[in-house]
Design a protein around this motif. Structure first.
Motif, PDB file in Angstrom:
ATOM      1  N   ALA A  98      42.959  32.014 -37.065  1.00 51.88           N
ATOM      2  CA  ALA A  98      43.719  32.685 -36.009  1.00 51.88           C
ATOM      3  C   ALA A  98      42.832  32.998 -34.813  1.00 51.88           C
ATOM      4  N   ALA A  99      41.638  33.536 -35.053  1.00 50.10           N
ATOM      5  CA  ALA A  99      40.748  33.915 -33.952  1.00 50.10           C
ATOM      6  C   ALA A  99      40.343  32.700 -33.131  1.00 50.10           C
ATOM      7  N   ASP A 100      39.995  31.603 -33.797  1.00 54.81           N
ATOM      8  CA  ASP A 100      39.540  30.407 -33.076  1.00 54.81           C
ATOM      9  C   ASP A 100      40.674  29.777 -32.274  1.00 54.81           C
ATOM     10  N   THR A 155      34.703  37.079 -33.166  1.00 59.20           N
ATOM     11  CA  THR A 155      33.820  36.795 -34.297  1.00 59.20           C
ATOM     12  C   THR A 155      34.130  37.724 -35.467  1.00 59.20           C
ATOM     13  N   ALA A 156      34.354  39.001 -35.150  1.00 64.30           N
ATOM     14  CA  ALA A 156      34.644  39.982 -36.199  1.00 64.30           C
ATOM     15  C   ALA A 156      35.970  39.672 -36.893  1.00 64.30           C
ATOM     16  N   LEU A 157      36.968  39.227 -36.128  1.00 61.63           N
ATOM     17  CA  LEU A 157      38.254  38.894 -36.751  1.00 61.63           C
ATOM     18  C   LEU A 157      38.106  37.676 -37.655  1.00 61.63           C
ATOM     19  N   ASN A 158      37.306  36.716 -37.234  1.00 63.78           N
ATOM     20  CA  ASN A 158      37.040  35.559 -38.101  1.00 63.78           C
ATOM     21  C   ASN A 158      36.377  35.980 -39.400  1.00 63.78           C
ATOM     22  N   THR A 159      35.466  36.946 -39.301  1.00 60.87           N
ATOM     23  CA  THR A 159      34.807  37.445 -40.508  1.00 60.87           C
ATOM     24  C   THR A 159      35.799  38.167 -41.412  1.00 60.87           C
ATOM     25  N   ASP A 218      51.214  36.184 -30.640  1.00 62.71           N
ATOM     26  CA  ASP A 218      51.839  37.151 -31.548  1.00 62.71           C
ATOM     27  C   ASP A 218      51.982  36.559 -32.951  1.00 62.71           C
ATOM     28  N   TRP A 219      52.392  35.302 -33.013  1.00 58.49           N
ATOM     29  CA  TRP A 219      52.580  34.650 -34.307  1.00 58.49           C
ATOM     30  C   TRP A 219      51.248  34.519 -35.044  1.00 58.49           C
ATOM     31  N   LEU A 220      50.231  34.059 -34.336  1.00 58.13           N
ATOM     32  CA  LEU A 220      48.935  33.816 -34.972  1.00 58.13           C
ATOM     33  C   LEU A 220      48.253  35.113 -35.389  1.00 58.13           C
ATOM     34  N   ILE A 221      48.236  36.108 -34.478  1.00 58.42           N
ATOM     35  CA  ILE A 221      47.547  37.363 -34.793  1.00 58.42           C
ATOM     36  C   ILE A 221      48.304  38.112 -35.894  1.00 58.42           C
ATOM     37  N   GLY A 222      49.631  38.020 -35.870  1.00 59.78           N
ATOM     38  CA  GLY A 222      50.425  38.665 -36.906  1.00 59.78           C
ATOM     39  C   GLY A 222      50.236  38.036 -38.268  1.00 59.78           C
ATOM     40  N   SER A 223      49.861  36.756 -38.285  1.00 64.44           N
ATOM     41  CA  SER A 223      49.659  36.063 -39.556  1.00 64.44           C
ATOM     42  C   SER A 223      48.500  36.646 -40.347  1.00 64.44           C
ATOM     43  N   VAL A 224      47.532  37.254 -39.645  1.00 64.37           N
ATOM     44  CA  VAL A 224      46.376  37.841 -40.331  1.00 64.37           C
ATOM     45  C   VAL A 224      46.369  39.361 -40.213  1.00 64.37           C
ATOM     46  N   GLY A 225      47.524  39.940 -39.842  1.00 67.50           N
ATOM     47  CA  GLY A 225      47.633  41.397 -39.766  1.00 67.50           C
ATOM     48  C   GLY A 225      46.843  41.997 -38.636  1.00 67.50           C
ATOM     49  N   GLY A 226      46.672  41.252 -37.552  1.00 68.85           N
ATOM     50  CA  GLY A 226      45.835  41.714 -36.451  1.00 68.85           C
ATOM     51  C   GLY A 226      46.618  42.271 -35.275  1.00 68.85           C
ATOM     52  N   GLY A 272      38.360  45.063 -18.867  1.00 69.02           N
ATOM     53  CA  GLY A 272      39.336  44.027 -18.568  1.00 69.02           C
ATOM     54  C   GLY A 272      39.247  42.832 -19.486  1.00 69.02           C
ATOM     55  N   GLN A 273      38.545  42.962 -20.592  1.00 67.18           N
ATOM     56  CA  GLN A 273      38.428  41.872 -21.552  1.00 67.18           C
ATOM     57  C   GLN A 273      39.512  41.979 -22.618  1.00 67.18           C
ATOM     58  N   LEU A 274      39.994  40.830 -23.068  1.00 62.54           N
ATOM     59  CA  LEU A 274      40.953  40.817 -24.163  1.00 62.54           C
ATOM     60  C   LEU A 274      40.205  40.999 -25.476  1.00 62.54           C
ATOM     61  N   VAL A 275      40.693  41.924 -26.273  1.00 62.27           N
ATOM     62  CA  VAL A 275      40.062  42.274 -27.544  1.00 62.27           C
ATOM     63  C   VAL A 275      41.038  41.975 -28.674  1.00 62.27           C
ATOM     64  N   VAL A 276      40.561  41.371 -29.752  1.00 64.92           N
ATOM     65  CA  VAL A 276      41.381  41.189 -30.942  1.00 64.92           C
ATOM     66  C   VAL A 276      40.794  42.038 -32.068  1.00 64.92           C
ATOM     67  N   GLY A 277      41.625  42.401 -33.000  1.00 62.87           N
ATOM     68  CA  GLY A 277      41.151  43.215 -34.118  1.00 62.87           C
ATOM     69  C   GLY A 277      42.176  43.235 -35.222  1.00 62.87           C
TER      70      GLY A 277
END
Length: 513
Positions: free
Chosen positions: A269-271, A294-298, A319-327, A335-340
Motif C-alpha cells: 500500500a505504501a509503495d 517507510t514506517a507504514l511499509n514496516t 482511500d482504498w489502498l490505505i484502508g486495506s492496511v488499516g491506515g 505541508g507534507q503528506l503523511v501516512v500512518g
C-alpha cells in the motif's frame, strides 16, 4: 517548534499567499501580518520584507484522522480559513478589485508564527497548504478558505483516453473513454477489447504488466503462448504495453489475474500510494514525509492491488489502498503528506520520549473535558480479501470449470473473520464489523483481522477537551499524556482530531486510547 507551548508568550503571525494574476500571467506575492511588520534590512532570510497588518484571524482549521468520527475509514482533509480586514482603503487603492480577479484555488499559502520583533528564521511554519477556493468578500472582512494538500488528491489517476482511431486506440465505441489502470496484484479483471479484429485486450496499457497468473474464459483457464498470434484457446502477453491477445474468440466473459508493473512492480500500500502521488497526482517527493511511508511499509508489507476501468480520482484509489492496511493519511505542518496506521498509545509514563504534550487540569478550559467510551466495540471482525473484480453468475461459467474456479468466480471476496466472545458478553448490542480490502492472501487478511480485533474490540475511550496553547503544536497521531485529578485520568492518549483557532490561542482536541 521554537515557540513555547505557553500561550501567554507574545507572538505574531505571518500569512504568505500566492494567487495567480491573469493580466500579469504570473503569481503575485501577498504578505499579511497580525500587525504591520517590516523585517530589517540585515535579516538574512527576509530583508526589508513587509507584511500588511490586516489579519483578523491568522487561521482557523479543523483536522481529523478519519471521517465522520469513525475509528477507521476515509481520512478527512483539513479545512479552515484566514480572515482579513476589508475597508475603504482596499476599495480605493484597487486592491479589492485585483483580489477578486485573481486565480486562488490550488495556490500555495503559508502561515507562520514567531515572537514579536523576532527574526524571520524564528517564525515556525504552522501550515503549508493551499487555497481551497476564491475568497469571500464581506463588508468588513475577506475570508480566504484554506485546506491542506489532500485537496490535490481529486485529480484523475489515469488521464489517457482512447482516440477511437483503430488499432490500439479502439474504435468509435471507445473514443474518449479512459484507459484501464491497475496497480499491485489484481484478480478477476475483465479487460477492454481494444481491437476486435485481432482480439487484443487492454488491462493496464500505460503501466505495463509484471506477470499474468491466469486468463480464464467462463472460469476455465486458457493456455499461455509465446506465439503472436497465439493458437486457438491460448493467449499471448504483451507485458510492456499491458495487454493480451487471444487466439480465438471467448465464449463467455474473459477475466485475468495479473500483477501490474506500476511503480517498478510495487505491491504494498505504501509503495503504490507513493508512486500514485509522485507519478500521477503531481506531488514532488519533497512533499511527502517519506519516513512515514517507510514506517507504514514496516507495519504492513502485505500485497494489495487496485483496478479501475473508469475515471477515478486519486482520493478514491488512495482511500482504498490505505484502508486495506488499516491506515490513514493527513498533512503535517510542513505541508507534507503523511501516512500512518492507528495504533494504541504505547507510553506508560508522562516522561516517555514519545509524549508530545502533557495536559493537566490547569491547561483545560473549565468544563470542557468530556470522556466517553468509544462506540460499541464490534465482537466480530470480518476482512474481505482476494477480491474478484468481475463476479460471474452461474450461467456465465463453463461446464469445464473446476469447483475451485467456479466458487471464486461467483463471489467478490473471500472472508477471514475473528471473534472476541467477551465483547458480546459485555456489550449486548455489539455488531460485527466488515471491512473489504485489497489484501491478496489469507494470511495477511487473518493478521489484519486479529490486529483490528485487538485494537477496537476491546474497551476504548475518547476524550474531547479544550485548552489554551500555541496552535499546531501537535500532529495527528501524536501521543499526549492527560493527568487530571478532576476526571480521574492519568494515561496516554492518541490525537485523532483537532480544531485550531490561532487568534484565540485555543485548541479543541479529540483524543483516543
Amino acid at each position: 517548534m521554537t515557540v513555547s507551548a505557553d500561550p501567554s508568550i507574545a507572538r505574531q503571525f505571518l500569512v504568505e499567499v500566492s494567487p495567480y494574476d491573469t493580466a500579469a500571467e504570473d503569481v503575485v506575492e501577498i504578505d499579511l501580518g497580525s500587525r504591520d511588520i517590516v523585517f530589517p534590512s540585515n535579516d538574512p532570510d527576509a530583508p526589508n520584507r513587509e507584511y500588511d497588518g490586516r489579519l483578523l484571524s491568522p487561521f482557523t482549521i479543523k483536522r481529523a484522522m478519519f471521517r465522520e468520527g469513525l475509528i477507521g475509514g476515509r481520512s478527512l482533509p483539513s479545512y479552515g480559513g484566514v480572515r482579513v480586514v476589508n475597508d475603504q482603503q482596499y476599495v480605493g487603492d484597487g486592491t479589492l478589485a485585483a483580489w477578486r480577479g485573481y486565480g486562488w484555488d490550488g495556490r500555495r499559502i503559508r502561515i507562520l508564527m514567531g515572537p514579536v520583533d523576532g527574526t524571520y528564521a524564528e517564525h515556525d511554519v504552522l501550515l503549508d497548504g493551499i487555497v481551497q477556493a476564491a475568497p469571500s468578500f464581506g463588508l468588513n472582512e475577506i475570508v480566504i478558505p484554506i485546506a491542506d494538500i489532500q485537496e490535490r488528491l481529486g485529480k484523475q489517476i489515469e488521464t489517457a483516453t482512447y482516440a477511437g482511431t483503430g488499432a490500439f486506440e479502439g474504435g468509435a465505441d471507445l473514443k474518449g473513454r479512459v484507459k484501464p489502470f491497475a496497480a499491485g496484484q489484481v484478480r478477476g479483471a475483465e479487460p477492454v477489447l481494444v481491437n476486435p479484429a485481432l482480439l487484443w485486450y487492454d488491462l493496464t496499457p500505460t503501466t505495463g504488466i509484471h506477470s499474468v497468473q491466469q486468463v480464464t474464459d467462463g472460469a476455465v483457464a486458457l493456455t499461455a503462448s509465446l506465439s503472436n498470434p497465439p493458437p486457438s484457446g491460448s493467449y499471448y502477453l504483451d507485458a510492456a504495453n499491458g495487454r493480451i491477445r487471444l487466439g480465438s474468440r471467448p465464449q463467455f466473459i474473459l477475466r485475468v489475474d495479473f500483477r501490474s508493473a506500476f511503480g517498478s512492480n510495487a505491491t504494498t500500500a505504501a509503495d503504490i500510494i507513493e508512486e500514485l502521488l509522485t507519478a500521477r497526482l503531481g506531488f514532488d517527493l519533497a512533499e511527502l514525509d517519506t519516513a512515514s511511508f517507510t514506517a507504514l511499509n514496516t507495519a504492513n508489507s502485505a500485497t494489495v492491488g487496485c483496478f479501475y476501468k473508469d475515471t477515478t480520482e486519486g482520493l478514491t484509489a488512495i482511500d482504498w489502498l490505505i484502508g486495506s492496511v488499516g491506515g490513514y493519511y493527513t498533512a503535517n505542518r510542513a505541508g507534507q503528506l503523511v501516512v500512518g496506521r492507528l495504533e494504541a498509545p504505547t507510553a506508560t509514563s508522562e516522561t516517555d520520549p514519545q509524549i508530545a504534550l502533557v495536559i493537566d487540569d490547569t491547561d483545560l478550559e473549565r468544563a470542557s473535558f468530556v470522556l466517553s467510551p468509544a462506540d460499541k466495540p464490534p465482537y466480530r471482525i470480518e476482512i474481505g480479501y482476494r477480491r474478484n473484480h468481475t463476479v460471474l453468475s452461474s450461467d456465465q461459467i463453463a461446464a469445464a470449470a473446476t469447483d475451485a474456479d467456479e466458487a471464486f468466480a461467483l463471489n467478490e471476496y473471500r472472508i477471514e473473520a475473528v471473534e472476541r466472545a467477551a465483547t458480546l458478553t459485555k456489550h449486548l448490542l455489539s455488531k460485527p464489523l466488515r471491512r473489504d480490502t485489497g489484501l491478496d492472501t489469507q494470511a495477511d487478511a487473518a493478521a489484519e483481522a486479529a490486529r483490528v480485533r485487538d485494537l477496537i474490540s476491546v474497551p476504548r475511550e475518547v476524550v474531547e477537551c479544550k485548552l489554551q496553547t500555541q496552535p499546531m503544536l501537535l500532529e495527528l497521531g501524536d501521543e499526549v499524556w492527560v493527568r487530571s485529578e478532576l476526571y480521574d485520568v492519568d494515561a496516554a492518549f492518541r490525537v485523532i482530531g483537532d480544531d485550531q483557532n490561532a487568534r484565540e490561542g485555543r485548541v479543541s482536541l479529540v483524543l483516543w486510547r
